[in-house]
Design a protein around this motif. Structure first.
Motif, PDB file in Angstrom:
ATOM      1  N   PHE A 614       0.937  -1.206  -0.042  1.00 11.55           N
ATOM      2  CA  PHE A 614      -0.087  -0.095   0.100  1.00 11.55           C
ATOM      3  C   PHE A 614       0.883   1.211   0.042  1.00 11.55           C
ATOM      4  O   PHE A 614       1.979   1.046   0.356  1.00 11.55           O
ATOM      5  CB  PHE A 614      -1.015  -0.251   1.401  1.00 11.55           C
ATOM      6  N   PRO A 615       0.267   2.256  -0.503  1.00 12.60           N
ATOM      7  CA  PRO A 615       1.158   3.818  -0.455  1.00 12.60           C
ATOM      8  C   PRO A 615       1.099   3.983   1.138  1.00 12.60           C
ATOM      9  O   PRO A 615       0.779   3.693   1.864  1.00 12.60           O
ATOM     10  CB  PRO A 615       0.013   4.761  -1.108  1.00 12.60           C
ATOM     11  N   PRO A 616       2.387   4.602   1.137  1.00  9.93           N
ATOM     12  CA  PRO A 616       3.390   5.278   0.144  1.00  9.93           C
ATOM     13  C   PRO A 616       4.608   4.481  -0.490  1.00  9.93           C
ATOM     14  O   PRO A 616       5.149   4.828  -1.309  1.00  9.93           O
ATOM     15  CB  PRO A 616       3.899   6.547   0.965  1.00  9.93           C
ATOM     16  N   VAL A 617       4.606   3.126   0.243  1.00  8.13           N
ATOM     17  CA  VAL A 617       5.375   2.049  -0.447  1.00  8.13           C
ATOM     18  C   VAL A 617       5.270   2.140  -2.147  1.00  8.13           C
ATOM     19  O   VAL A 617       6.242   2.243  -2.880  1.00  8.13           O
ATOM     20  CB  VAL A 617       5.606   1.032   0.300  1.00  8.13           C
ATOM     21  N   SER A 618       4.015   1.906  -2.409  1.00  2.00           N
ATOM     22  CA  SER A 618       3.686   1.927  -3.695  1.00  2.00           C
ATOM     23  C   SER A 618       2.948   3.172  -4.195  1.00  2.00           C
ATOM     24  O   SER A 618       2.562   3.761  -3.400  1.00  2.00           O
ATOM     25  CB  SER A 618       2.782   0.637  -4.059  1.00  2.00           C
ATOM     26  N   ARG A 619       2.980   3.462  -5.436  1.00  2.00           N
ATOM     27  CA  ARG A 619       2.154   4.341  -6.220  1.00  2.00           C
ATOM     28  C   ARG A 619       0.886   3.835  -6.643  1.00  2.00           C
ATOM     29  O   ARG A 619       0.675   2.606  -7.079  1.00  2.00           O
ATOM     30  CB  ARG A 619       2.952   5.052  -7.230  1.00  2.00           C
ATOM     31  N   MET A 620      -0.328   4.584  -6.353  1.00  6.35           N
ATOM     32  CA  MET A 620      -1.349   4.224  -6.720  1.00  6.35           C
ATOM     33  C   MET A 620      -2.516   5.175  -7.234  1.00  6.35           C
ATOM     34  O   MET A 620      -2.185   6.523  -7.061  1.00  6.35           O
ATOM     35  CB  MET A 620      -2.174   3.797  -5.375  1.00  6.35           C
ATOM     36  N   ALA A 621      -3.176   4.822  -8.040  1.00  5.81           N
ATOM     37  CA  ALA A 621      -4.080   5.757  -8.927  1.00  5.81           C
ATOM     38  C   ALA A 621      -5.684   5.223  -8.756  1.00  5.81           C
ATOM     39  O   ALA A 621      -5.685   4.086  -8.407  1.00  5.81           O
ATOM     40  CB  ALA A 621      -4.049   5.883 -10.218  1.00  5.81           C
ATOM     41  N   ALA A 622      -6.588   6.122  -8.486  1.00  7.58           N
ATOM     42  CA  ALA A 622      -8.032   5.772  -8.493  1.00  7.58           C
ATOM     43  C   ALA A 622      -8.515   6.268  -9.644  1.00  7.58           C
ATOM     44  O   ALA A 622      -8.600   7.296 -10.242  1.00  7.58           O
ATOM     45  CB  ALA A 622      -8.551   6.437  -7.359  1.00  7.58           C
ATOM     46  N   VAL A 623      -9.450   5.234 -10.216  1.00  5.53           N
ATOM     47  CA  VAL A 623     -10.115   5.397 -11.700  1.00  5.53           C
ATOM     48  C   VAL A 623     -11.454   5.318 -11.165  1.00  5.53           C
ATOM     49  O   VAL A 623     -12.149   4.356 -11.115  1.00  5.53           O
ATOM     50  CB  VAL A 623      -9.740   4.526 -12.887  1.00  5.53           C
ATOM     51  N   VAL A 676      -5.478   1.333  -9.090  1.00  6.15           N
ATOM     52  CA  VAL A 676      -4.347   0.840  -9.981  1.00  6.15           C
ATOM     53  C   VAL A 676      -3.092   1.152  -8.937  1.00  6.15           C
ATOM     54  O   VAL A 676      -2.648   2.269  -8.956  1.00  6.15           O
ATOM     55  CB  VAL A 676      -4.176   1.471 -11.225  1.00  6.15           C
ATOM     56  N   ARG A 677      -2.157   0.025  -8.781  1.00  3.65           N
ATOM     57  CA  ARG A 677      -1.045   0.153  -8.010  1.00  3.65           C
ATOM     58  C   ARG A 677       0.146  -0.425  -8.549  1.00  3.65           C
ATOM     59  O   ARG A 677      -0.129  -1.286  -9.403  1.00  3.65           O
ATOM     60  CB  ARG A 677      -1.159  -0.157  -6.559  1.00  3.65           C
ATOM     61  N   VAL A 678       1.269   0.331  -8.554  1.00  2.50           N
ATOM     62  CA  VAL A 678       2.722  -0.190  -9.110  1.00  2.50           C
ATOM     63  C   VAL A 678       3.592  -0.143  -8.225  1.00  2.50           C
ATOM     64  O   VAL A 678       3.491   0.509  -7.194  1.00  2.50           O
ATOM     65  CB  VAL A 678       2.928   0.510 -10.247  1.00  2.50           C
ATOM     66  N   PRO A 679       4.533  -1.271  -8.250  1.00  2.00           N
ATOM     67  CA  PRO A 679       5.637  -1.190  -7.056  1.00  2.00           C
ATOM     68  C   PRO A 679       6.479   0.183  -7.272  1.00  2.00           C
ATOM     69  O   PRO A 679       6.305   0.952  -8.143  1.00  2.00           O
ATOM     70  CB  PRO A 679       6.531  -2.307  -7.398  1.00  2.00           C
ATOM     71  N   PRO A 680       7.354   0.425  -6.332  1.00  5.25           N
ATOM     72  CA  PRO A 680       8.376   1.471  -6.467  1.00  5.25           C
ATOM     73  C   PRO A 680       9.090   1.459  -7.572  1.00  5.25           C
ATOM     74  O   PRO A 680       9.532   0.432  -8.260  1.00  5.25           O
ATOM     75  CB  PRO A 680       9.211   1.484  -5.204  1.00  5.25           C
ATOM     76  N   GLY A 681       9.367   2.841  -8.295  1.00  3.52           N
ATOM     77  CA  GLY A 681       9.972   2.874  -9.537  1.00  3.52           C
ATOM     78  C   GLY A 681       8.862   3.019 -10.783  1.00  3.52           C
ATOM     79  O   GLY A 681       9.725   3.355 -11.733  1.00  3.52           O
ATOM     80  N   SER A 682       8.033   2.384 -10.631  1.00  4.52           N
ATOM     81  CA  SER A 682       6.943   2.382 -11.667  1.00  4.52           C
ATOM     82  C   SER A 682       6.065   3.542 -11.742  1.00  4.52           C
ATOM     83  O   SER A 682       4.901   3.611 -12.328  1.00  4.52           O
ATOM     84  CB  SER A 682       6.484   1.245 -11.993  1.00  4.52           C
ATOM     85  N   GLY A 683       6.132   4.463 -10.780  1.00  7.79           N
ATOM     86  CA  GLY A 683       5.089   5.389 -10.628  1.00  7.79           C
ATOM     87  C   GLY A 683       5.104   6.406 -11.984  1.00  7.79           C
ATOM     88  O   GLY A 683       3.795   6.539 -12.454  1.00  7.79           O
ATOM     89  N   ALA A 684       5.895   6.812 -12.467  1.00 11.21           N
ATOM     90  CA  ALA A 684       6.149   7.480 -13.852  1.00 11.21           C
ATOM     91  C   ALA A 684       5.411   6.897 -14.791  1.00 11.21           C
ATOM     92  O   ALA A 684       4.733   7.465 -15.591  1.00 11.21           O
ATOM     93  CB  ALA A 684       7.515   8.243 -14.070  1.00 11.21           C
ATOM     94  N   ALA A 685       5.678   5.672 -14.880  1.00  9.89           N
ATOM     95  CA  ALA A 685       5.118   4.858 -16.169  1.00  9.89           C
ATOM     96  C   ALA A 685       3.663   4.824 -15.842  1.00  9.89           C
ATOM     97  O   ALA A 685       2.809   5.012 -16.949  1.00  9.89           O
ATOM     98  CB  ALA A 685       5.714   3.473 -16.155  1.00  9.89           C
ATOM     99  N   LEU A 686       3.135   4.668 -14.521  1.00  8.14           N
ATOM    100  CA  LEU A 686       1.747   4.476 -14.371  1.00  8.14           C
ATOM    101  C   LEU A 686       1.179   5.729 -14.897  1.00  8.14           C
ATOM    102  O   LEU A 686       0.038   5.880 -15.498  1.00  8.14           O
ATOM    103  CB  LEU A 686       1.250   4.373 -12.940  1.00  8.14           C
TER     104      LEU A 686
END
Length: 716
Positions: A614-623, A676-686
């Motif tokens: 969960f954040p803030p370890v991962s980046r997350m977006a709400a759709v 939608v969540r991604v691991p650390p380092g993938s926030g910009a790609a998401l």
């Protein structure tokens, strides 16, 4: 033509060499082809850099780019990078007549750059107007706005609407005062209470860029300590920016800065100042007349020259999260500024968020804390009343407050004011049947019925209709009981119990800033607690279950932050200060309050979130949006391979008659939300993939709207 030139030169035989050279030069100029001056609708264009690159004020993603316009000669002097302009934009802009592009409605924009040519092959429309020659958008602010837009999958125009205040002509005509010389480096003052406090100030004053997460000791000294940090940054010849959660905190720091620096060295940017005064102060900052800025969240974009320090107080407060697109958080914006400008960073508060703990855990920032001996000397005594105590307490069964709470209030009133924190405003915001415990509902809209002052009819919390003949639809009983008691009812009960003591309330209707140090009862909702002169003698934190029982990932963190904010206003234990919290003592936030260890609580929360992803370890977006639209959006978005989609799940709608919450579906519509969540380092790609999918959807037009929010504050 060549023969005519030869005859002209031949006829000049025998002429002096100087005259012969002049004749040859005139012949050469006459033979050269004449270039036609560049014009637009018959008007000449600027001789140099005739193309203006403009960002139009259209906050839609598929138009999140620059557009080229021609610069007429009469606008050449004023059309400089950073100024506000008006251009023609719209359907008519694509029409070409007689080789000239024309039409379209006028729209505001910013001139970003002057160029010699354009990448666009067709004819360019011309700038319609330079609104003001005042350059308000510098390169640093533009770069920051672009970084914020990219991080939050938003448009640059939306970010600039938050960053640049509306123009005021009278404010622009004011002359800017001359900047004052840097002040002397301040002494450490109460920073000596922290192990590395004086060293942090010394580094600031010498031009360094230290980064720290500051766990402030309870008491009113935090404002002066922030003021000394600002003074240290100014002493190095640089600027400083401090963002605070509300106007009351800004007023306290304003007074502290005036005491440390004197008048005229800092600007206050808040909405309360009014459009003209706020814009005048903003211009003074941009022009370099003022090097220190304090304010609420809108000040996070203040164009401070040669920024040396960015600071944020109480980053867990909801008010730091902007509600307008793309909904950036002040903490993240200041982190971007610290990285972009290479300046110092200070994140302070009485409590500690998991985001702050992560900055320390990653090594990006250093902890700035006091020793345990200092903490125990500054903090009040904290006692708890749990469910077992309430079950055994006759007074608690007959009334709302347990015996220990009554005793704490009586003892505190002998020495000064007593603070009572109630998590809900109103009188009795939640009622239920006294027999079967079924919630009391409105017959018209099924909204929750709320109790008003004694003798008044019940009222629906959704549609506002009064209900005088309620009876339970489940068992037929006419008896009601309070599920939740609000601040006004609590003040009424305490007023009856202590008739000789004045009772003051502070909440949404009226927020008090300070109260006298004389004995009094101060009933407040969380976040509205006034400061008592000399500190409170005691504090009573009621209904802890109401804050801890929220179905949200941050429920424990928020409850602890609100409790510590209230308890920090109480006198130290050595001066008799006592805090009583009515909550189950075995719960982690309650134990953190008893030990006064918000940092330890945040570190353990961070470890659990790392396990769960969960954040803030991962980046997350709400759709969010209608179910079919959300499903289609997720199908078309080219998400990173490591992205994980959670949901979608139904969203609670907006009840009829109630104001729509930011991000909530319109009344009568059923929305769903996917995470939608991604691991650390993938926030910009998401972010890039979601922004591209949203831009393509908007470009097609006519579809059902879908809302995308990066780093949503609530994911419960």
């Amino acid at each position: 033509m060549s023969s005519e030139n030869e005859r002209a030169e031949g006829g000049a035989e025998g002429a002096p060499p100087e005259q012969l050279a002049l004749i040859r030069e005139s012949v050469r100029k006459a033979a050269a082809p004449r270039a036609k001056p560049r014009t637009w609708r018959g008007a000449a264009l600027a001789a140099e850099l005739p193309v203006a690159r403009v960002l139009v004020d259209k906050g839609v993603l598929h138009l999140d780019r620059y557009f080229d316009y021609a610069v007429p000669a009469e606008l050449d002097a004023d059309a400089q990078p950073g100024v506000r302009v008006r251009v023609r934009f719209g359907a008519g802009r694509g029409r070409v007549r007689d080789g000239r592009r024309e039409g379209g409605g006028l729209i505001d924009g910013f001139l970003v750059e002057r160029r010699a040519d354009s990448d666009y092959s067709g004819p360019l429309a011309a700038l319609a107007q330079v609104v003001s020659p005042e350059p308000v958008l510098g390169e640093e602010l533009l770069g920051l706005a672009r970084a914020v837009a990219d991080r939050y999958a938003g448009s640059l125009a939306d970010v600039l609407q938050l960053a640049v205040p509306p123009r005021n002509a009278r404010a622009e005509r004011r002359s800017a005062p001359a900047p004052l010389p840097p002040p002397a480096a301040p002494g450490p003052g109460t920073w000596e209470r922290y192990a590395h406090g004086p060293a942090y100030l010394e580094s600031l004053a010498s031009g360094g860029a230290p980064r720290a997460v500051w766990n402030a000791l309870p008491g009113p000294e935090w404002a002066e300590e922030l003021a000394r940090a600002v003074a240290a940054a100014l002493a190095s010849g640089r600027g400083a920016l401090v963002v605070l959660p509300d106007g009351r905190a800004v007023a306290r720091l304003d007074a502290a800065l005036t005491g440390v620096l004197g008048e005229g060295r800092h600007a206050v940017l808040t909405a309360d100042a009014g459009p003209e005064k706020r814009y005048a102060r903003w211009l003074a900052v941009r022009r370099g007349s003022v090097r220190a800025v304090i304010g609420t969240r809108a000040a996070m974009f203040a164009p401070v020259r040669e920024l040396g320090l960015v600071a944020l107080w109480d980053d867990g407060d909801d008010s730091h999260s902007e509600q307008h697109a793309p909904q950036p958080h002040a903490r993240e914006v200041l982190l971007l500024r610290a990285a972009q400008d290479g300046c110092a960073f200070l994140l302070g508060g009485w409590s500690c968020t998991v985001e702050a703990a992560q900055l320390v855990e990653s090594g990006w920032a250093r902890p700035l804390v006091a020793s345990r001996e200092r903490v125990r000397a500054a903090a009040p005594l904290v006692r708890t009343v749990g469910d077992g105590d309430l079950a055994r307490d006759e007074a608690a069964r007959a009334a709302r407050l347990p015996s220990l709470a009554w005793q704490a209030v009586r003892d505190g009133l002998r020495h000064g004011p007593v603070l009572v924190q109630v998590p809900r405003r109103g009188y009795v915001p939640r009622l239920a049947c006294a027999v079967c415990r079924a919630p009391a509902r409105c017959r018209h809209c099924a909204g929750p019925l709320e109790g008003q002052e004694s003798g008044a009819a019940l009222r629906c919390g959704w549609c506002g209709r009064e209900e005088s003949g309620w009876h339970c639809a489940q068992c037929g009983s006419f008896r009601l009981r309070a599920q939740v008691v609000g601040a006004r009812r609590t003040a009424e009960e305490l007023g009856r119990a202590f008739p000789a003591v004045p009772v003051r309330t502070s909440g949404r209707e009226q927020v008090l800033d300070t109260v006298p140090g004389a004995p009094a009862l101060v009933v407040s909702t969380p976040g509205a607690e006034p400061v008592a002169e000399g500190g409170y003698a005691a504090a009573l934190l009621l209904d802890g279950w109401a804050m801890l029982g929220r179905p949200d990932l941050r429920a424990g963190e928020d409850a602890l932050r609100r409790w510590i904010a209230a308890a920090a206003l109480v006198r130290p234990q050595s001066a008799g200060g006592t805090v009583l919290v009515v909550a189950e003592p075995t719960l982690r936030p309650v134990q953190a309050l008893v030990r006064w260890d918000p940092v330890g609580h945040a570190v353990r929360e961070l470890a659990e979130r790392a396990e769960l992803g969960f954040p803030p370890v991962s980046r997350m977006a709400a759709v969010a949006g209608p179910g079919e639209a959300v499903a289609e959006f997720l199908r078309t978005a080219e998400l990173p391979p490591e992205a994980e989609v959670l949901g979608p799940v139904p969203m609670p709608g907006t009840p009829a008659g109630r104001a729509r919450r930011p991000g909530a579906p319109p009344a009568g519509e059923h929305w769903e939300r996917a995470l939608v969540r991604v691991p650390p380092g993938s926030g910009a790609a998401l972010t890039t993939s979601l922004k591209a999918a949203q831009a393509a959807r908007m470009a097609r037009g006519g579809g059902t709207p879908v809302r995308v929010r990066m780093d949503p504050p609530d994911i419960g």
